[in-house]
Design a protein around this motif. Structure first.
Motif, PDB file in Angstrom:
ATOM      1  N   ASN A   6      49.309  54.175  41.187  1.00 30.47           N
ATOM      2  CA  ASN A   6      49.297  52.803  40.730  1.00 30.47           C
ATOM      3  C   ASN A   6      49.034  51.851  41.902  1.00 30.47           C
ATOM      4  N   ILE A   7      48.984  50.540  41.604  1.00 32.03           N
ATOM      5  CA  ILE A   7      48.542  49.569  42.599  1.00 32.03           C
ATOM      6  C   ILE A   7      49.398  49.607  43.867  1.00 32.03           C
ATOM      7  N   THR A   8      50.713  49.559  43.723  1.00 34.24           N
ATOM      8  CA  THR A   8      51.576  49.516  44.905  1.00 34.24           C
ATOM      9  C   THR A   8      51.416  50.759  45.765  1.00 34.24           C
ATOM     10  N   ASP A   9      51.377  51.920  45.132  1.00 35.28           N
ATOM     11  CA  ASP A   9      51.189  53.153  45.900  1.00 35.28           C
ATOM     12  C   ASP A   9      49.815  53.190  46.563  1.00 35.28           C
ATOM     13  N   PHE A  10      48.812  52.632  45.901  1.00 29.07           N
ATOM     14  CA  PHE A  10      47.479  52.558  46.504  1.00 29.07           C
ATOM     15  C   PHE A  10      47.523  51.735  47.792  1.00 29.07           C
ATOM     16  N   LEU A  11      48.234  50.626  47.763  1.00 27.32           N
ATOM     17  CA  LEU A  11      48.350  49.789  48.960  1.00 27.32           C
ATOM     18  C   LEU A  11      49.101  50.521  50.061  1.00 27.32           C
ATOM     19  N   LYS A  12      50.118  51.271  49.693  1.00 23.84           N
ATOM     20  CA  LYS A  12      50.884  52.016  50.691  1.00 23.84           C
ATOM     21  C   LYS A  12      50.033  53.080  51.374  1.00 23.84           C
ATOM     22  N   PHE A  66      49.132  42.406  52.405  1.00 26.48           N
ATOM     23  CA  PHE A  66      49.307  41.975  51.012  1.00 26.48           C
ATOM     24  C   PHE A  66      50.445  42.761  50.375  1.00 26.48           C
ATOM     25  N   LEU A  67      50.597  44.043  50.764  1.00 23.50           N
ATOM     26  CA  LEU A  67      51.737  44.830  50.294  1.00 23.50           C
ATOM     27  C   LEU A  67      53.040  44.167  50.723  1.00 23.50           C
ATOM     28  N   GLU A  68      53.071  43.645  51.949  1.00 20.34           N
ATOM     29  CA  GLU A  68      54.257  42.946  52.430  1.00 20.34           C
ATOM     30  C   GLU A  68      54.541  41.714  51.576  1.00 20.34           C
ATOM     31  N   MET A  69      53.473  41.006  51.159  1.00 25.04           N
ATOM     32  CA  MET A  69      53.647  39.862  50.255  1.00 25.04           C
ATOM     33  C   MET A  69      54.290  40.300  48.947  1.00 25.04           C
ATOM     34  N   LEU A  70      53.815  41.410  48.390  1.00 27.05           N
ATOM     35  CA  LEU A  70      54.381  41.923  47.138  1.00 27.05           C
ATOM     36  C   LEU A  70      55.858  42.273  47.305  1.00 27.05           C
ATOM     37  N   GLU A  71      56.196  42.860  48.442  1.00 23.75           N
ATOM     38  CA  GLU A  71      57.577  43.280  48.659  1.00 23.75           C
ATOM     39  C   GLU A  71      58.501  42.075  48.854  1.00 23.75           C
ATOM     40  N   ILE A  72      58.042  41.070  49.599  1.00 24.02           N
ATOM     41  CA  ILE A  72      58.869  39.882  49.827  1.00 24.02           C
ATOM     42  C   ILE A  72      59.118  39.131  48.520  1.00 24.02           C
ATOM     43  N   TYR A 110      46.219  45.875  34.804  1.00 28.36           N
ATOM     44  CA  TYR A 110      46.087  44.719  35.669  1.00 28.36           C
ATOM     45  C   TYR A 110      44.723  44.696  36.362  1.00 28.36           C
ATOM     46  N   THR A 111      44.346  43.494  36.788  1.00 24.36           N
ATOM     47  CA  THR A 111      43.241  43.331  37.728  1.00 24.36           C
ATOM     48  C   THR A 111      43.803  42.657  38.959  1.00 24.36           C
ATOM     49  N   LEU A 112      43.571  43.276  40.121  1.00 23.92           N
ATOM     50  CA  LEU A 112      44.058  42.705  41.380  1.00 23.92           C
ATOM     51  C   LEU A 112      42.865  42.338  42.255  1.00 23.92           C
ATOM     52  N   PHE A 113      42.824  41.081  42.688  1.00 27.40           N
ATOM     53  CA  PHE A 113      41.878  40.653  43.712  1.00 27.40           C
ATOM     54  C   PHE A 113      42.614  40.791  45.043  1.00 27.40           C
ATOM     55  N   LEU A 114      42.246  41.816  45.803  1.00 34.40           N
ATOM     56  CA  LEU A 114      43.033  42.274  46.939  1.00 34.40           C
ATOM     57  C   LEU A 114      42.441  41.813  48.266  1.00 34.40           C
ATOM     58  N   PRO A 115      43.110  40.895  48.979  1.00 32.34           N
ATOM     59  CA  PRO A 115      42.620  40.465  50.293  1.00 32.34           C
ATOM     60  C   PRO A 115      42.965  41.496  51.372  1.00 32.34           C
ATOM     61  N   THR A 116      42.062  41.670  52.306  1.00 33.41           N
ATOM     62  CA  THR A 116      42.293  42.580  53.427  1.00 33.41           C
ATOM     63  C   THR A 116      43.280  41.964  54.419  1.00 33.41           C
ATOM     64  N   ASN A 117      43.721  42.774  55.358  1.00 29.69           N
ATOM     65  CA  ASN A 117      44.597  42.254  56.411  1.00 29.69           C
ATOM     66  C   ASN A 117      43.922  41.138  57.196  1.00 29.69           C
ATOM     67  N   THR A 118      42.615  41.297  57.444  1.00 34.86           N
ATOM     68  CA  THR A 118      41.872  40.256  58.165  1.00 34.86           C
ATOM     69  C   THR A 118      41.918  38.943  57.390  1.00 34.86           C
ATOM     70  N   VAL A 120      42.634  52.385  39.549  1.00 37.40           N
ATOM     71  CA  VAL A 120      43.963  52.916  39.857  1.00 37.40           C
ATOM     72  C   VAL A 120      44.677  53.195  38.536  1.00 37.40           C
ATOM     73  N   GLY A 121      45.867  53.757  38.639  1.00 39.86           N
ATOM     74  CA  GLY A 121      46.553  54.201  37.431  1.00 39.86           C
ATOM     75  C   GLY A 121      46.932  53.099  36.473  1.00 39.86           C
ATOM     76  N   ASN A 122      47.121  51.878  36.971  1.00 38.92           N
ATOM     77  CA  ASN A 122      47.529  50.784  36.094  1.00 38.92           C
ATOM     78  C   ASN A 122      46.565  49.600  36.159  1.00 38.92           C
ATOM     79  N   GLY A 123      45.303  49.888  36.428  1.00 36.21           N
ATOM     80  CA  GLY A 123      44.342  48.789  36.378  1.00 36.21           C
ATOM     81  C   GLY A 123      43.139  48.993  37.264  1.00 36.21           C
ATOM     82  N   ILE A 124      42.672  47.878  37.820  1.00 37.07           N
ATOM     83  CA  ILE A 124      41.434  47.881  38.594  1.00 37.07           C
ATOM     84  C   ILE A 124      41.585  46.904  39.756  1.00 37.07           C
ATOM     85  N   ILE A 125      40.957  47.239  40.897  1.00 40.68           N
ATOM     86  CA  ILE A 125      41.088  46.423  42.110  1.00 40.68           C
ATOM     87  C   ILE A 125      39.712  45.979  42.589  1.00 40.68           C
TER      88      ILE A 125
END
Length: 569
Positions: A40-46, A54-60, A73-81, A164-169
Motif C-alpha cells: 500500500n501507499i505508506t509501505d511504498f514510501l517506506k 513526504f512519509l515524514e509528513m504523513l507520520e507527523i 486513493y490517488t496520491l500526487f507524491l512530491p520528491t524529497n527535492t 499500489v495496493g490501495n490506489g495509484i501514485i
C-alpha cells in the motif's frame, strides 16, 4: 505404556500414523487473507528513500496509518527535492517546523479519494476534489522541448500511474500549495488586474470577495458554502476598449454616478462578472447559461475548438461573436472561489427567451464519478442524502445508467445515451424535484422525454416552481413514429431525438411563464403506485414562438442531429 509396547510392530506403526494425522487436523490452518500482495501507499514510501520526507509528513499528521489501509486513493507524491524546496520557500528548517494545521492541509491537498489515472486527465479541473477540499488542475506544458503533464500549473509529473495496493501514485517535482488567499486578495496581487481591483473596491465588491467560506452542517455532514467565480479583465483588455482609469470606467458605465448603488451601471458591470458557486472552465464548458450576481441577468456559454465563448448568439440571422475566456490565465484557485480572465471587454446583454435542454442525468453527484458518467455500460445508485440538486419523498434511491450502444434495453437511444432510473410511487420516490439550469424569463412549452414501459409504470403530474401543468404523463404510452409529426405535435406528443425511435416518448405538459431569469424547480408527482422503475431522459423548455420539433437532439450522443429546421417549410 506397557500395553502399547506389547502390541505387534505393524499395529504400533499404524497407531502412530493415526495420532499424527489427528494432531495435524487439530492444528489451525494458516490462510493468507490478502488477495493482493502489492504494498500500500505508506509501505511504498517506506521502501523508497527518495520519498522519505513526504512519509515524514504523513507520520507527523497521523495520516500514514489510513494511507496504508484498503482504499482507492490517488496520491500526487512530491520528491524529497521538492519538499526541501518547499521548506526553503516557507522558511522552515525541517518538516517538523511547519505548523501542524498547515501540514495537514498540505498533505490532504495531495490526496484524492478515487483512483484517477493520467488517461482521465483533461486540460483543466480533475473531477474529484482533493481531501483538503480544493480541486487540482492538470494541463500540458512544453519544457525543454519535451511535453509534460502539469498539476496546478506549477508541478510536473515525472512518473505517473504507479500502481499500489490501495490506489495509484503520480510523482511530482514540486509540492502543491494550498490556495489560502481570498478572491479579492488573489486578484489584487496580480498587477495586470489593477484596474479591475479598483473597480471592485469602488463598487463594494472587493469586500464581498474577501469573505471566508461559511461552514454549515447538514445531517451531520459539514460543508463549506459561499464559493464565487470571477470573470476578471486585465488592464490590456480595458485599454483596448478605450478605458485607462477608474474615471474612464465611471464615465462609461456609472449612469447614477454612485458605483456603490446596486442599480448603478458600473456596479452591474462588476456584478455581471461574478458567478455563484465554484465553476472552473470544465464546469463552464458544460453549462449553457450562467447565473450572475447581476439581478435576473445570465451569461450564455458555447465551446468552439476548445475555447469557452461567452454570450455568442445569433439574433435575426446576425452572429454576435462571443467573448473568449483566456485558458492559460484562468482556473486560478482562491480560498473562496476561482478566478478566470476574459480576452475582451463586455457588458450585460439583454436576452430573449432561449431553449433549455435539461438532461436530468446532469447532476453534480453523477458527473464527478469520472469512471462512470457517460462511460457506456456503467451505472451507479445513490441515496438522496448525497444529492445537492435533487430531492424526493420516500426512502428509495435513484440510479444513473449509461447504456452500451446497441443495448437490448434501448437506453442507448436517449440523449447522451444515459437516463435516470427511479421507482416513481408512494414510499419509494415521490414528488421528485430537480433544480433546472438557468432559464431566461419568458413563456415556454415544457416537454418531458422518457423511455416508455408497457406495464407497471405510473401516471405523473409535473409542476414548475410549484405550479401544476395541465397535462399528465403516462409512462406506459409508447412513442409514435408513423403518425405525421405535426399531427402528433397537435396532440401533445413528439419525438425528441433523431434518428426517431418509438422506444422513447415525449409529452407536452403545458406552458409556463418564467417570471425571473435563473434556476427553477421541476417536480414529478406520481399519481399511481405501480411496481416497476421509470426511466427519465430530458426536459425541454422551448420558447412558445420557437419550432417545437426542430432541432432534434442526437440519439445516443451530444448536441443535435438530423435537420435543424423543418425540411417541409
Amino acid at each position: 505404556m506397557k500395553r502399547y509396547t506389547t502390541l505387534p510392530k505393524l499395529m504400533r506403526l499404524t497407531l502412530a500414523v493415526f495420532l499424527t494425522l489427528a494432531l495435524l487436523n487439530c492444528t489451525p490452518e494458516k490462510i493468507n487473507e490478502r488477495t493482493d500482495v502489492t504494498v500500500n501507499i505508506t509501505d511504498f514510501l517506506k521502501q523508497n528513500d527518495e520519498y522519505s520526507m513526504f512519509l515524514e509528513m504523513l507520520e507527523i499528521t497521523n495520516y500514514s496509518s489510513f494511507m496504508n489501509t484498503y482504499g482507492t486513493y490517488t496520491l500526487f507524491l512530491p520528491t524529497n527535492t521538492a519538499v526541501k524546496q518547499y521548506l526553503t520557500d516557507v522558511g522552515a528548517a525541517s518538516v517538523k517546523d511547519v505548523p501542524l494545521k498547515d501540514l495537514q492541509d498540505l498533505v490532504k491537498l495531495h490526496i484524492l479519494d478515487q483512483e484517477v489515472a493520467t488517461t482521465s486527465f483533461t486540460d483543466g479541473k480533475i473531477a474529484t476534489p482533493s481531501q483538503q477540499g480544493q480541486f487540482l488542475i492538470t494541463g500540458a506544458a512544453n519544457i525543454g522541448g519535451s511535453s509534460s503533464i502539469t498539476v496546478n500549473k506549477t508541478a510536473r509529473i515525472t512518473s505517473s500511474n504507479v500502481s499500489v495496493g490501495n490506489g495509484i501514485i503520480h510523482v511530482i517535482d514540486k509540492v502543491l500549495r494550498v490556495a489560502n488567499k481570498t478572491l479579492a486578495q488573489t486578484i489584487e496581487e496580480n498587477e495586470s488586474l489593477s484596474l479591475f481591483t479598483e473597480a471592485l473596491k469602488a463598487t463594494g465588491w472587493y469586500d464581498k470577495l474577501n469573505q471566508p467560506l461559511t461552514e454549515t452542517t447538514v445531517e451531520g455532514k459539514k460543508t463549506l458554502t459561499g464559493h464565487l467565480t470571477v470573470l476578471s479583465e486585465t488592464n490590456e483588455v480595458f485599454k483596448a476598449a478605450g478605458i485607462n482609469s477608474l474615471e474612464d470606467l465611471k464615465t462609461k458605465y456609472s449612469h447614477l454616478h454612485d458605483p456603490l448603488n446596486p442599480q448603478d451601471s458600473l456596479n452591474l458591470f462588476v456584478s455581471y462578472r461574478i458567478l455563484p458557486k465554484l465553476q472552473y472552465l470544465a464546469d463552464l464548458a458544460i453549462t449553457p447559461s450562467l447565473e450572475t450576481k447581476a439581478p435576473l441577468e445570465v451569461i450564455s456559454v458555447k465551446m468552439s475548438t476548445g475555447t469557452v465563448l461567452l454570450n455568442e448568439e445569433t439574433f435575426n440571422g446576425v452572429l454576435e461573436k462571443g467573448i473568449p475566456v483566456n485558458r492559460p490565465t484562468s482556473d486560478v484557485t482562491a480560498s473562496n472561489g476561482v478566478v478566470h480572465t476574459v480576452e475582451q471587454n463586455f457588458f450585460i446583454k439583454k436576452r430573449n427567451p432561449a431553449p433549455v435542454y435539461f438532461d436530468l442525468a446532469d447532476q453534480p453527484e453523477f458527473m464527478q464519478l469520472s469512471a462512470i458518467f457517460r462511460k457506456p455500460g456503467n451505472w451507479v445508485t445513490l441515496e438522496k442524502s448525497l444529492f445537492s440538486e435533487v430531492t424526493w419523498d420516500g426512502n428509495d434511491k435513484i440510479t444513473y445508467v449509461c447504456a452500451v450502444k446497441g443495448s437490448t434495453s434501448y437506453q442507448d437511444r436517449a440523449w447522451h445515451a444515459d437516463i435516470v432510473e427511479a421507482k416513481l410511487r408512494k414510499d419509494y420516490v415521490q414528488n421528485m424535484a430537480f433544480k433546472t439550469p438557468v432559464i431566461i424569463k419568458g413563456k415556454y412549452k415544457v416537454w418531458v422525454a422518457y423511455r416508455y414501459k408497457g406495464t407497471k409504470n405510473p401516471i405523473v403530474r409535473v409542476y414548475v416552481d410549484g405550479i401544476a401543468l395541465p397535462r399528465l404523463i403516462n409512462f406506459q404510452e409508447q412513442g409514435n413514429v408513423t403518425l405525421n409529426e405535426r399531427v402528433l405535435e397537435s396532440q401533445g406528443y413528439k419525438n425528441h431525438v433523431f434518428p426517431l425511435t418509438n422506444r422513447f416518448n415525449t409529452r407536452l405538459c403545458g406552458i409556463v411563464d418564467i417570471q425571473t431569469t435563473g434556476r427553477h424547480t421541476i417536480t414529478f408527482e406520481s399519481l399511481s403506485s405501480p411496481g416497476d422503475f421509470s426511466w427519465l431522459d430530458v426536459v425541454e423548455f422551448r420558447p412558445i414562438d420557437m419550432d417545437q420539433l426542430y432541432p432534434r437532439l442526437k440519439s445516443g450522443g451530444d448536441g443535435f442531429a438530423g435537420p435543424l429546421t423543418d425540411p417541409n417549410k
